[in-house]
Motif scaffolding. Structure first.
Motif, PDB file in Angstrom:
ATOM      1  N   ALA A  37       0.817  -1.063   0.120  1.00 24.94           N
ATOM      2  CA  ALA A  37      -0.088  -0.229   0.048  1.00 24.94           C
ATOM      3  C   ALA A  37       0.708   1.403  -0.139  1.00 24.94           C
ATOM      4  O   ALA A  37       0.804   2.285  -0.585  1.00 24.94           O
ATOM      5  N   ALA A  38       1.842   1.281   0.850  1.00 24.44           N
ATOM      6  CA  ALA A  38       2.765   2.502   0.816  1.00 24.44           C
ATOM      7  C   ALA A  38       3.605   2.568  -0.588  1.00 24.44           C
ATOM      8  O   ALA A  38       3.504   3.625  -0.925  1.00 24.44           O
TER       9      ALA A  38
ATOM     10  N   ILE B 177       2.274   1.692  -3.441  1.00 24.80           N
ATOM     11  CA  ILE B 177       1.489   2.334  -4.323  1.00 24.80           C
ATOM     12  C   ILE B 177       1.076   3.704  -4.264  1.00 24.80           C
ATOM     13  O   ILE B 177       0.851   4.619  -4.902  1.00 24.80           O
ATOM     14  N   VAL B 178       0.970   4.236  -2.888  1.00 22.71           N
ATOM     15  CA  VAL B 178       0.795   5.566  -2.456  1.00 22.71           C
ATOM     16  C   VAL B 178       1.809   6.489  -2.987  1.00 22.71           C
ATOM     17  O   VAL B 178       1.778   7.508  -3.573  1.00 22.71           O
ATOM     18  N   ILE B 179       3.009   5.953  -2.760  1.00 19.72           N
ATOM     19  CA  ILE B 179       3.956   6.639  -3.265  1.00 19.72           C
ATOM     20  C   ILE B 179       4.449   6.681  -4.811  1.00 19.72           C
ATOM     21  O   ILE B 179       4.565   7.953  -5.324  1.00 19.72           O
TER      22      ILE B 179
ATOM     23  N   ALA C 145       1.656   6.707  -6.851  1.00 22.14           N
ATOM     24  CA  ALA C 145       0.707   7.391  -7.293  1.00 22.14           C
ATOM     25  C   ALA C 145       0.855   8.924  -7.187  1.00 22.14           C
ATOM     26  O   ALA C 145       0.672   9.911  -8.098  1.00 22.14           O
ATOM     27  N   SER C 146       1.650   9.202  -6.117  1.00 25.68           N
ATOM     28  CA  SER C 146       2.028  10.741  -5.720  1.00 25.68           C
ATOM     29  C   SER C 146       2.828  11.179  -6.963  1.00 25.68           C
ATOM     30  O   SER C 146       2.913  12.224  -7.301  1.00 25.68           O
TER      31      SER C 146
ATOM     32  N   HIS D 115       2.339  14.101  -9.348  1.00 32.00           N
ATOM     33  CA  HIS D 115       3.209  15.207  -9.544  1.00 32.00           C
ATOM     34  C   HIS D 115       3.848  15.416 -10.710  1.00 32.00           C
ATOM     35  O   HIS D 115       3.978  16.617 -11.227  1.00 32.00           O
TER      36      HIS D 115
END
Length: 153
Positions: free
Chosen positions: A33-34, A36-38, A40-41, A45
């Motif tokens: 999950a971490a 994927i979040v990174i 996606a960020s 950006h």
């Protein structure tokens, strides 16, 4: 006669050892999950930066340098657009390329005598009533601030 009582083992959070607690937590799922979040960020950006430079009103002939760092981006009403960026590219060469590209793209370059003293390009054409690109001072790091102002039709 002796009787032995079997007491039940303690249960609950205090009875769990640290290793058992770690085994119960879904670390693999949390790591995924971490990630994927990174990811996606980073994509958002990058997309945000791309959208900053791909403003619909800007002529496609104006290629913004890759090292450009956006400083300001403003819209005033429905027709006035302004933004500025810093770049380390050779401004004289960049402006010469832009002038040739704008002229070949059908834009009219307007150069007044006072503009010959400053590094600037003033132009008009399809969808743009008047636009001006001005190069400011170059700092000690060799970066120059370039300001773009336009009045749209």
């Amino acid at each position: 006669m002796t009787h032995a009582l079997a007491l039940p083992a303690r249960t609950g959070l205090p009875a769990l050892s640290l290793t058992r607690l770690i085994e119960r937590l879904p670390f693999r799922d949390m790591a995924m999950a971490a990630f994927i979040v990174i990811a996606a960020s980073a994509v958002l950006h990058a997309q945000e930066r791309l959208e900053e430079w791909s403003q619909a009103w800007m002529p496609t002939e104006l290629a913004v340098p890759e090292d450009a760092e956006l400083l300001t981006d403003r819209e005033v009403g429905s027709t006035v657009r302004m933004f500025s960026f810093a770049t380390a590219q050779d401004v004289e060469a960049l402006f010469a390329d832009w002038e040739v590209a704008l002229e070949s793209g059908g834009f009219q370059i307007d150069q007044s005598p006072d503009e010959l003293l400053e590094r600037s390009i003033e132009f008009s054409g399809t969808g743009i009533t008047n636009a001006k690109i001005v190069a400011g001072h170059t700092d000690g790091d060799g970066r120059t601030v370039i300001e773009v102002d336009a009045t749209l039709e």
